[in-house]
Design a protein around this motif. Sequence first.
Motif, PDB file in Angstrom:
ATOM      1  N   TYR A 143       0.824  -1.210   0.000  1.00  0.00           N
ATOM      2  CA  TYR A 143       0.000   0.000   0.000  1.00  0.00           C
ATOM      3  C   TYR A 143       0.862   1.266   0.000  1.00  0.00           C
ATOM      4  CZ  TYR A 143      -2.550   3.889   2.093  1.00  0.00           C
ATOM      5  OH  TYR A 143      -3.057   5.132   2.363  1.00  0.00           O
ATOM      6  N   LEU A 144       1.864   1.335   0.864  1.00  0.00           N
ATOM      7  CA  LEU A 144       2.710   2.534   0.930  1.00  0.00           C
ATOM      8  C   LEU A 144       3.476   2.731  -0.362  1.00  0.00           C
ATOM      9  CD1 LEU A 144       4.076   2.282   4.577  1.00  0.00           C
ATOM     10  CD2 LEU A 144       2.370   3.896   3.699  1.00  0.00           C
ATOM     11  N   TRP A 145       3.953   1.618  -0.935  1.00  0.00           N
ATOM     12  CA  TRP A 145       4.672   1.735  -2.206  1.00  0.00           C
ATOM     13  C   TRP A 145       3.743   2.254  -3.291  1.00  0.00           C
ATOM     14  CZ3 TRP A 145       4.483   0.097  -7.196  1.00  0.00           C
ATOM     15  CH2 TRP A 145       5.643   0.264  -7.966  1.00  0.00           C
ATOM     16  N   TYR A 187       7.500   6.160   6.469  1.00  0.00           N
ATOM     17  CA  TYR A 187       6.421   6.621   5.609  1.00  0.00           C
ATOM     18  C   TYR A 187       5.045   6.348   6.221  1.00  0.00           C
ATOM     19  CZ  TYR A 187       9.679   7.384   1.707  1.00  0.00           C
ATOM     20  OH  TYR A 187      10.681   7.843   0.899  1.00  0.00           O
ATOM     21  N   LEU A 188       4.928   5.307   7.021  1.00  0.00           N
ATOM     22  CA  LEU A 188       3.639   4.974   7.611  1.00  0.00           C
ATOM     23  C   LEU A 188       3.140   6.087   8.530  1.00  0.00           C
ATOM     24  CD1 LEU A 188       1.471   2.730   7.859  1.00  0.00           C
ATOM     25  CD2 LEU A 188       2.723   1.899   9.863  1.00  0.00           C
ATOM     26  N   PHE A 189       4.056   6.787   9.170  1.00  0.00           N
ATOM     27  CA  PHE A 189       3.662   7.779  10.170  1.00  0.00           C
ATOM     28  C   PHE A 189       3.935   9.227   9.740  1.00  0.00           C
ATOM     29  CE2 PHE A 189       4.480   3.833  12.527  1.00  0.00           C
ATOM     30  CZ  PHE A 189       3.237   3.674  13.115  1.00  0.00           C
ATOM     31  N   GLN A 190       4.599   9.432   8.606  1.00  0.00           N
ATOM     32  CA  GLN A 190       4.829  10.796   8.150  1.00  0.00           C
ATOM     33  C   GLN A 190       3.540  11.390   7.601  1.00  0.00           C
ATOM     34  OE1 GLN A 190       9.215   9.956   6.434  1.00  0.00           O
ATOM     35  NE2 GLN A 190       8.361  11.902   5.787  1.00  0.00           N
ATOM     36  N   ARG A 191       3.329  12.641   7.872  1.00  0.00           N
ATOM     37  CA  ARG A 191       2.118  13.326   7.402  1.00  0.00           C
ATOM     38  C   ARG A 191       2.350  14.104   6.105  1.00  0.00           C
ATOM     39  NH1 ARG A 191      -0.118   9.918   9.201  1.00  0.00           N
ATOM     40  NH2 ARG A 191      -0.952   9.740  11.303  1.00  0.00           N
ATOM     41  N   ASP A 192       3.613  14.381   5.779  1.00  0.00           N
ATOM     42  CA  ASP A 192       3.945  15.064   4.521  1.00  0.00           C
ATOM     43  C   ASP A 192       5.020  14.256   3.810  1.00  0.00           C
ATOM     44  OD1 ASP A 192       2.220  17.179   5.107  1.00  0.00           O
ATOM     45  OD2 ASP A 192       3.788  18.272   6.177  1.00  0.00           O
ATOM     46  N   LEU A 193       4.756  13.926   2.545  1.00  0.00           N
ATOM     47  CA  LEU A 193       5.718  13.213   1.718  1.00  0.00           C
ATOM     48  C   LEU A 193       5.756  13.859   0.343  1.00  0.00           C
ATOM     49  CD1 LEU A 193       4.867   9.470   2.519  1.00  0.00           C
ATOM     50  CD2 LEU A 193       6.906  10.714   3.241  1.00  0.00           C
ATOM     51  N   ARG A 227      -5.196  -0.140   6.812  1.00  0.00           N
ATOM     52  CA  ARG A 227      -3.867  -0.198   6.196  1.00  0.00           C
ATOM     53  C   ARG A 227      -2.792  -0.486   7.226  1.00  0.00           C
ATOM     54  NH1 ARG A 227      -5.130  -1.425   1.186  1.00  0.00           N
ATOM     55  NH2 ARG A 227      -6.448   0.141   0.188  1.00  0.00           N
ATOM     56  N   TYR A 228      -2.998  -0.083   8.463  1.00  0.00           N
ATOM     57  CA  TYR A 228      -2.036  -0.389   9.513  1.00  0.00           C
ATOM     58  C   TYR A 228      -2.040  -1.897   9.810  1.00  0.00           C
ATOM     59  CZ  TYR A 228      -1.777   4.648  10.284  1.00  0.00           C
ATOM     60  OH  TYR A 228      -1.594   5.997  10.114  1.00  0.00           O
ATOM     61  N   LEU A 229      -3.222  -2.504   9.772  1.00  0.00           N
ATOM     62  CA  LEU A 229      -3.307  -3.950   9.953  1.00  0.00           C
ATOM     63  C   LEU A 229      -2.651  -4.679   8.776  1.00  0.00           C
ATOM     64  CD1 LEU A 229      -6.988  -4.309  11.251  1.00  0.00           C
ATOM     65  CD2 LEU A 229      -4.867  -4.189  12.589  1.00  0.00           C
ATOM     66  N   GLU A 230      -2.891  -4.170   7.577  1.00  0.00           N
ATOM     67  CA  GLU A 230      -2.262  -4.755   6.387  1.00  0.00           C
ATOM     68  C   GLU A 230      -0.745  -4.658   6.480  1.00  0.00           C
ATOM     69  OE1 GLU A 230      -1.788  -3.495   1.725  1.00  0.00           O
ATOM     70  OE2 GLU A 230      -3.763  -3.249   2.629  1.00  0.00           O
ATOM     71  N   ALA A 237       4.736  -9.457   9.113  1.00  0.00           N
ATOM     72  CA  ALA A 237       4.739 -10.734   9.837  1.00  0.00           C
ATOM     73  C   ALA A 237       4.942 -11.908   8.875  1.00  0.00           C
ATOM     74  CB  ALA A 237       3.437 -10.890  10.612  1.00  0.00           C
ATOM     75  N   ILE A 238       4.249 -11.880   7.732  1.00  0.00           N
ATOM     76  CA  ILE A 238       4.407 -12.964   6.753  1.00  0.00           C
ATOM     77  C   ILE A 238       5.825 -12.958   6.182  1.00  0.00           C
ATOM     78  CG2 ILE A 238       3.595 -13.910   4.569  1.00  0.00           C
ATOM     79  CD1 ILE A 238       0.849 -12.711   5.181  1.00  0.00           C
ATOM     80  N   HIS A 239       6.350 -11.767   5.936  1.00  0.00           N
ATOM     81  CA  HIS A 239       7.718 -11.656   5.416  1.00  0.00           C
ATOM     82  C   HIS A 239       8.715 -12.299   6.373  1.00  0.00           C
ATOM     83  CE1 HIS A 239      11.094  -9.893   3.258  1.00  0.00           C
ATOM     84  NE2 HIS A 239      11.544  -9.411   4.404  1.00  0.00           N
ATOM     85  N   VAL A 240       8.591 -12.005   7.649  1.00  0.00           N
ATOM     86  CA  VAL A 240       9.488 -12.585   8.653  1.00  0.00           C
ATOM     87  C   VAL A 240       9.287 -14.098   8.735  1.00  0.00           C
ATOM     88  CG1 VAL A 240      10.012 -12.670  11.125  1.00  0.00           C
ATOM     89  CG2 VAL A 240       9.705 -10.469   9.987  1.00  0.00           C
ATOM     90  N   ALA A 241       8.033 -14.548   8.658  1.00  0.00           N
ATOM     91  CA  ALA A 241       7.768 -15.982   8.709  1.00  0.00           C
ATOM     92  C   ALA A 241       8.406 -16.708   7.520  1.00  0.00           C
ATOM     93  CB  ALA A 241       6.264 -16.226   8.737  1.00  0.00           C
ATOM     94  N   LEU A 242       8.330 -16.090   6.329  1.00  0.00           N
ATOM     95  CA  LEU A 242       8.901 -16.719   5.139  1.00  0.00           C
ATOM     96  C   LEU A 242      10.416 -16.877   5.242  1.00  0.00           C
ATOM     97  CD1 LEU A 242       6.967 -15.043   2.165  1.00  0.00           C
ATOM     98  CD2 LEU A 242       7.006 -17.476   2.737  1.00  0.00           C
ATOM     99  N   TRP A 243      11.070 -15.832   5.713  1.00  0.00           N
ATOM    100  CA  TRP A 243      12.530 -15.831   5.708  1.00  0.00           C
ATOM    101  C   TRP A 243      13.143 -16.404   6.986  1.00  0.00           C
ATOM    102  CZ3 TRP A 243      15.752 -14.997   1.697  1.00  0.00           C
ATOM    103  CH2 TRP A 243      15.233 -14.384   0.549  1.00  0.00           C
ATOM    104  N   PHE A 244      12.388 -16.382   8.091  1.00  0.00           N
ATOM    105  CA  PHE A 244      12.950 -16.831   9.364  1.00  0.00           C
ATOM    106  C   PHE A 244      12.127 -17.938  10.024  1.00  0.00           C
ATOM    107  CE2 PHE A 244      14.718 -12.596   8.814  1.00  0.00           C
ATOM    108  CZ  PHE A 244      16.050 -12.781   9.177  1.00  0.00           C
TER     109      PHE A 244
END
Length: 371
Positions: free
Chosen positions: A118-120, A185-191, A203-206, A212-219
């Motif tokens: 989402y942020l990207w 970027y998640l917490f900045q108000r101006d970009l 979006r915060y839950l996403e 979490a899934i990324h960490v599970a995949l790699w670790f």
Amino acid sequence: MSGRISFQPRPANGFAAQLRPLAERLLDDPARLRRGRRLLLVKGLCFGGLAALAYGGLLSAGPSPAQAALAAVAFGLAALLLAINIGHDGAHGTLVRRRGLNHLLQFLTFVPIGVDAYLWRFRHIASHHVFPNVNGSDIDIDANAFLRLSPNQPWRGRFRFQHLYAPAVYGLVALHSTWVQDYAYLFQRDLANARDIRHPWPRYLEFALGKAIHVALWFGVPALVLPFSVAELLGLYLLGLGVMSVVFVFMLVGTHFSTAALFPVPDAEGRLGHDFAEHALVTSIDWAPASPIAGFLAGGANTHAAHHLFPRVPHVHYRALTPLIAETAGRNGLAYNRRSFPGMVADHFRFLYRMGRPVTAPPSAARPQGG
């Protein structure tokens, strides 16, 4: 300034007006559209399958560090190709007709590389695609402590050697994006050109789910089946993301950061020197745009002018659109910038060298100069 920036009016019979009917004629072909959809499916299955095979190779490495290292690199590269060929189109809403499904596919393909989808998508579409190469309005060229990537950014003495140390910085891009930039970027108000940003709470839950899934995949999963320590798993992770990062950056970095690209400066009234289509053309560099191999692998990164001119068109059509862009640009006296892949990379390092030279005068509008 960024809130007041605007483009020149589009000429009635200029570049954009001449190009549009040519592109519409090309894309108004049901057979071509069907072939494009099939090719996207083939790419998804190909790169998704390669990622699954590589991940299986990682989990079956047993006590072999060499196999695990090779599989981690292969998984990172396959995940990258899946993200740039499928996830990128999903971000632009061009994979399928349903917006939510596009975003879901982008999320799933971005999770292995660690970047929040989402942020990207937010910064890529709302900032970079609106004002490419315009300082203060294109988040991709925001000033940073490591590299000077625009003639309109302040010069610092440390940039003298950026053409030498840039590859080391590029190897850290994925890690920085995943574990530093996303959180900022998640917490900045101006970009860049976006102000008073408020993200919807889901979006915060996403965001949390993706990390979490990324960490599970790699670790997490490897820790359950491999006889490796946490330090060894961390080494595999750093290797996989590091190689992926270098490949990703080298595929894209010269498509805007080039001696041939312009870096337009708005005038006192905030007006840029071109209309939107001309601006997209003169700030973009293509590499090997006619190559079917580059077209299959790069997800449209090699046909960058077409991507900025037609971001709502699936990237599988860019190779056919590019000759129309080049011919129309020539008729209108506009530069169409094209390189080979080695030529694009070499020119990027020339650009870094120029940007590392001391600045003796303020930049005017545009073309990179060292001073």
